[in-house]
Design an enzyme around this catalytic site. Structure first.
Site, PDB file in Angstrom:
ATOM      1  N   ARG A 223       0.842  -1.211   0.000  1.00 19.05           N
ATOM      2  CA  ARG A 223       0.000   0.000   0.000  1.00 19.05           C
ATOM      3  C   ARG A 223       0.874   1.257   0.000  1.00 19.05           C
ATOM      4  O   ARG A 223       0.551   2.255  -0.645  1.00 19.05           O
ATOM      5  CB  ARG A 223      -0.952  -0.019   1.204  1.00 19.05           C
TER       6      ARG A 223
ATOM      7  N   PHE B  35       8.919  10.949  -3.643  1.00 16.67           N
ATOM      8  CA  PHE B  35       8.467  12.235  -3.105  1.00 16.67           C
ATOM      9  C   PHE B  35       9.407  12.631  -1.984  1.00 16.67           C
ATOM     10  O   PHE B  35       9.401  12.013  -0.911  1.00 16.67           O
ATOM     11  CB  PHE B  35       7.046  12.038  -2.583  1.00 16.67           C
TER      12      PHE B  35
ATOM     13  N   ILE C 108      13.088   8.523   1.891  1.00 11.58           N
ATOM     14  CA  ILE C 108      12.313   8.729   0.670  1.00 11.58           C
ATOM     15  C   ILE C 108      12.018   7.381   0.007  1.00 11.58           C
ATOM     16  O   ILE C 108      12.919   6.682  -0.468  1.00 11.58           O
ATOM     17  CB  ILE C 108      13.059   9.679  -0.303  1.00 11.58           C
TER      18      ILE C 108
ATOM     19  N   SER D  17      -0.740  19.316   0.454  1.00 16.05           N
ATOM     20  CA  SER D  17      -1.941  18.870  -0.265  1.00 16.05           C
ATOM     21  C   SER D  17      -1.775  17.419  -0.721  1.00 16.05           C
ATOM     22  O   SER D  17      -2.751  16.663  -0.789  1.00 16.05           O
ATOM     23  CB  SER D  17      -2.195  19.771  -1.475  1.00 16.05           C
TER      24      SER D  17
ATOM     25  N   ARG E 118      -2.554  10.505   3.513  1.00 17.25           N
ATOM     26  CA  ARG E 118      -3.103  10.259   4.851  1.00 17.25           C
ATOM     27  C   ARG E 118      -4.489   9.648   4.753  1.00 17.25           C
ATOM     28  O   ARG E 118      -4.851   8.765   5.534  1.00 17.25           O
ATOM     29  CB  ARG E 118      -3.180  11.586   5.623  1.00 17.25           C
TER      30      ARG E 118
ATOM     31  N   GLU F 138       3.559  10.421   7.295  1.00 17.68           N
ATOM     32  CA  GLU F 138       2.328  11.174   6.992  1.00 17.68           C
ATOM     33  C   GLU F 138       1.756  11.831   8.243  1.00 17.68           C
ATOM     34  O   GLU F 138       0.544  11.892   8.436  1.00 17.68           O
ATOM     35  CB  GLU F 138       1.263  10.270   6.358  1.00 17.68           C
TER      36      GLU F 138
HETATM   37  C1  LIG Z   1       8.835   3.800   6.323  1.00 16.58           C
HETATM   38  C2  LIG Z   1       8.869   5.280   6.132  1.00 16.58           C
HETATM   39  C3  LIG Z   1       8.581   5.815   4.884  1.00 16.58           C
HETATM   40  C4  LIG Z   1       8.663   7.198   4.660  1.00 16.58           C
HETATM   41  N1  LIG Z   1       8.460   7.693   3.396  1.00 16.58           N
HETATM   42  C5  LIG Z   1       8.676   9.019   3.172  1.00 16.58           C
HETATM   43  C6  LIG Z   1       8.644   9.536   1.828  1.00 16.58           C
HETATM   44  O1  LIG Z   1       8.405   8.793   0.856  1.00 16.58           O
HETATM   45  N2  LIG Z   1       8.909  10.854   1.645  1.00 16.58           N
HETATM   46  C7  LIG Z   1       9.181  11.702   2.681  1.00 16.58           C
HETATM   47  O2  LIG Z   1       9.405  12.893   2.442  1.00 16.58           O
HETATM   48  N3  LIG Z   1       9.237  11.241   3.968  1.00 16.58           N
HETATM   49  C8  LIG Z   1       8.999   9.918   4.225  1.00 16.58           C
HETATM   50  N4  LIG Z   1       9.069   9.426   5.513  1.00 16.58           N
HETATM   51  C9  LIG Z   1       9.443  10.329   6.593  1.00 16.58           C
HETATM   52  C10 LIG Z   1       8.336  10.589   7.595  1.00 16.58           C
HETATM   53  O3  LIG Z   1       7.358  11.416   7.044  1.00 16.58           O
HETATM   54  C11 LIG Z   1       8.989  11.158   8.873  1.00 16.58           C
HETATM   55  O4  LIG Z   1       9.683  10.090   9.478  1.00 16.58           O
HETATM   56  C12 LIG Z   1       7.984  11.789   9.804  1.00 16.58           C
HETATM   57  O5  LIG Z   1       7.501  12.993   9.288  1.00 16.58           O
HETATM   58  C13 LIG Z   1       8.584  12.041  11.201  1.00 16.58           C
HETATM   59  O6  LIG Z   1       9.768  12.741  11.099  1.00 16.58           O
HETATM   60  P1  LIG Z   1      11.079  12.241  11.874  1.00 16.58           P
HETATM   61  O7  LIG Z   1      11.258  10.796  11.595  1.00 16.58           O
HETATM   62  O8  LIG Z   1      12.176  13.175  11.534  1.00 16.58           O
HETATM   63  O9  LIG Z   1      10.693  12.353  13.409  1.00 16.58           O
HETATM   64  P2  LIG Z   1      10.691  13.693  14.297  1.00 16.58           P
HETATM   65  O10 LIG Z   1       9.922  14.769  13.603  1.00 16.58           O
HETATM   66  O11 LIG Z   1      12.071  13.987  14.746  1.00 16.58           O
HETATM   67  O12 LIG Z   1       9.833  13.200  15.545  1.00 16.58           O
HETATM   68  C14 LIG Z   1      10.345  12.334  16.548  1.00 16.58           C
HETATM   69  C15 LIG Z   1       9.287  12.224  17.648  1.00 16.58           C
HETATM   70  O13 LIG Z   1       9.042  13.533  18.195  1.00 16.58           O
HETATM   71  C16 LIG Z   1       7.677  13.840  18.123  1.00 16.58           C
HETATM   72  N5  LIG Z   1       7.461  15.272  17.921  1.00 16.58           N
HETATM   73  C17 LIG Z   1       7.890  16.053  16.888  1.00 16.58           C
HETATM   74  N6  LIG Z   1       7.454  17.309  17.053  1.00 16.58           N
HETATM   75  C18 LIG Z   1       6.712  17.321  18.182  1.00 16.58           C
HETATM   76  C19 LIG Z   1       5.971  18.325  18.886  1.00 16.58           C
HETATM   77  N7  LIG Z   1       5.866  19.578  18.425  1.00 16.58           N
HETATM   78  N8  LIG Z   1       5.354  17.968  20.031  1.00 16.58           N
HETATM   79  C20 LIG Z   1       5.431  16.708  20.505  1.00 16.58           C
HETATM   80  N9  LIG Z   1       6.094  15.707  19.879  1.00 16.58           N
HETATM   81  C21 LIG Z   1       6.720  16.027  18.742  1.00 16.58           C
HETATM   82  C22 LIG Z   1       7.166  13.036  16.942  1.00 16.58           C
HETATM   83  O14 LIG Z   1       5.771  12.871  17.000  1.00 16.58           O
HETATM   84  C23 LIG Z   1       7.946  11.746  17.125  1.00 16.58           C
HETATM   85  O15 LIG Z   1       7.300  10.958  18.097  1.00 16.58           O
HETATM   86  C24 LIG Z   1       8.975   8.049   5.736  1.00 16.58           C
HETATM   87  C25 LIG Z   1       9.238   7.513   7.010  1.00 16.58           C
HETATM   88  C26 LIG Z   1       9.192   6.144   7.201  1.00 16.58           C
HETATM   89  C27 LIG Z   1       9.525   5.592   8.561  1.00 16.58           C
END
Ligand SMILES: Cc1cc2nc3c(=O)[nH]c(=O)nc-3n(C[C@H](O)[C@H](O)[C@H](O)COP(=O)(O)OP(=O)(O)OC[C@H]3O[C@@H](n4cnc5c(N)ncnc54)[C@H](O)[C@@H]3O)c2cc1C
Length: 396
Positions: A102, A141, A175, A249, A255, A375
């Site tokens: 998915r 993306f 990514i 968007s 999501r 997401e």
């Molecule tokens: C399998 C997988 C596929 C992915 N695919 C893509 C993709 O195709 N393209 C892409 O661009 N990205 C992708 N991602 C990235 C994904 O969107 C990010 O991992 C996600 O946005 C979280 O960012 P981070 O891992 O840097 O965690 P962080 O943002 O560092 O967060 C770490 C923890 O802190 C918490 N946190 C952050 N800010 C706050 C706040 N203000 N208050 C309280 N808690 C907070 C978070 O909820 C989390 O629990 C993918 C990730 C995974 C694991």
């Protein structure tokens, strides 16, 4: 005449306690059945092996194209023009197979293709979308960076103008499918704010390295992308995307798909536990015959029924054009949270056998760790809903 099969539930979806199917329309049921057959025939026999080998089966991509599942909610340019509910129903079936499957459809259709369809020029749409819909061209993306995850406004990747060209420098992380993609949608800071660029992955200075080893989403690939003086022509910029509204968007499309997909993984976990509990004897009786097991099965089924109802309601709102962003957060937060709880509970019913790859629940639970993170994490969606309820933003 009494239909004993329907009384015992044998002809129904095992988890369906509310005749959910009566809420679905003919086309939705036909599509569900086609995607379920595809998953049964082409995914289930192989998924444990792919998961163990950390392998994404590229050969299924054209098959997904033939089924009309790539960019299926988009219209024109070879896309299937399906409804939001049809997209959701398909996503649930794919994720019942594996979240990695998915996720691929989501990255390709909801993220990469949506970015082009929403924000691209006519020339960009004509160049990329038909091949992507057919599964001949793979897109990725690139939004997240090593130091910009939940807060993408902190991104450092920069695109500077050089004559008629743009030159990109920076690092993207996590990514999906970047090392097998043909084109990357890269979001970057510019002097005029955040903009999106369509970067052919063969461009000089573009490298994508898979992140490994992973304990989640193993039958799927995520990469770190390095952009070192990657030069693209002016026409590579998505003309209509300005600021974070561009990527957000697309994230909303993905999501929405997760709301359904997570329930597919939950349903598959439940079905594995139900079947096992009927067959496994302990203390001279099937596990399913004990009240403690029935409590678990009932609690799981209730959440699956509620989760699908929520998904369908949000899907109908989306098709009516009235779905609001905070409502997507309701679905994503609730259904992924419940799906993980269900997968873990299902694993307990399988006992020791539940930690092997022979059974799906722990694989689903591990995958869902990623789904709850990408997401928008649980925390980010909680903050979105907290702001909606209180009027007070608590992000910073
Ligand atoms: C399998 C997988 C596929 C992915 N695919 C893509 C993709 O195709 N393209 C892409 O661009 N990205 C992708 N991602 C990235 C994904 O969107 C990010 O991992 C996600 O946005 C979280 O960012 P981070 O891992 O840097 O965690 P962080 O943002 O560092 O967060 C770490 C923890 O802190 C918490 N946190 C952050 N800010 C706050 C706040 N203000 N208050 C309280 N808690 C907070 C978070 O909820 C989390 O629990 C993918 C990730 C995974 C694991």
């Amino acid at each position: 005449m009494t239909d004993t099969a329907s009384l015992t539930g044998e002809t129904l979806e095992p988890a369906d306690l509310i005749d959910f199917d009566s809420l679905l329309r003919g086309e939705e049921l036909v599509l569900r059945s086609a995607v379920r057959d595809f998953v049964d025939e082409q995914i289930r026999p192989h998924i444990a092996g792919w998961y163990e080998a950390a392998h994404f089966p590229l050969e299924i991509v054209p098959e997904l194209g033939k089924l009309g599942l790539l960019g299926m909610h988009l219209h024109g340019y070879g896309c299937a023009g399906r409804t939001a509910v049809e997209y959701g129903v398909a996503g649930a079936e794919l994720e019942a197979g594996d979240s990695g499957l998915r996720t691929f459809v989501s990255v390709q259709g909801s993220l990469a293709m949506s970015a082009i369809a929403k924000w691209g020029s006519e020339e960009q749409k004509t160049r990329w979308l038909p091949g992507m819909a057919a599964g001949e061209i793979i897109g990725c993306f690139g939004l997240t960076e090593p130091t910009a995850g939940s807060d993408p406004s902190a991104m450092k990747t920069f695109a500077r103008r050089d004559g008629g060209d743009w030159v990109l420098n920076g690092t993207k992380r996590w990514i999906g499918l970047a090392n097998v993609a043909d084109v990357a949608v890269i979001w970057a800071q510019t002097e005029e704010g955040i903009r999106g660029f369509l970067v052919p992955t063969g461009s000089r200075g573009f490298t994508a390295t898979p992140i490994a080893p992973k304990l989640s989403m193993r039958a799927s690939i995520q990469c770190e992308i390095e952009l070192t003086d990657v030069r693209v022509p002016a026409e590579a910029r998505l003309p209509d995307a300005q600021g974070l509204r561009g990527p957000f968007s697309c994230l909303n499309e993905a999501r929405y798909g997760i709301i359904w997909g997570a329930m597919g993984a939950a349903r598959d976990s439940f079905e594995a536990a139900l079947a096992y509990s009927k067959a496994r004897l302990q203390f001279d009786k099937p596990l399913a015959g004990y009240q403690l097991t029935q409590q678990k099965l009932v609690d799981m089924a209730l959440e699956i029924n509620k989760g699908f109802l929520l998904a369908l309601h949000l899907g109908r709102l989306k098709d009516a054009g009235t779905l609001q962003n905070h409502q997507i957060s309701v679905g994503k937060l609730n259904n992924v949270r419940e799906a993980i709880a269900i997968a873990r509970e299902a694993r307990t019913i399988l006992g020791g056998n539940g930690i092997t790859l022979e059974y799906s629940p722990l694989r689903h639970a591990n995958n869902l760790e990623s789904v709850r993170t990408y997401e928008g994490t649980d925390e980010v969606h909680t903050l979105i809903l907290g702001q909606r309820l209180t009027g007070l933003p608590a992000f910073r």
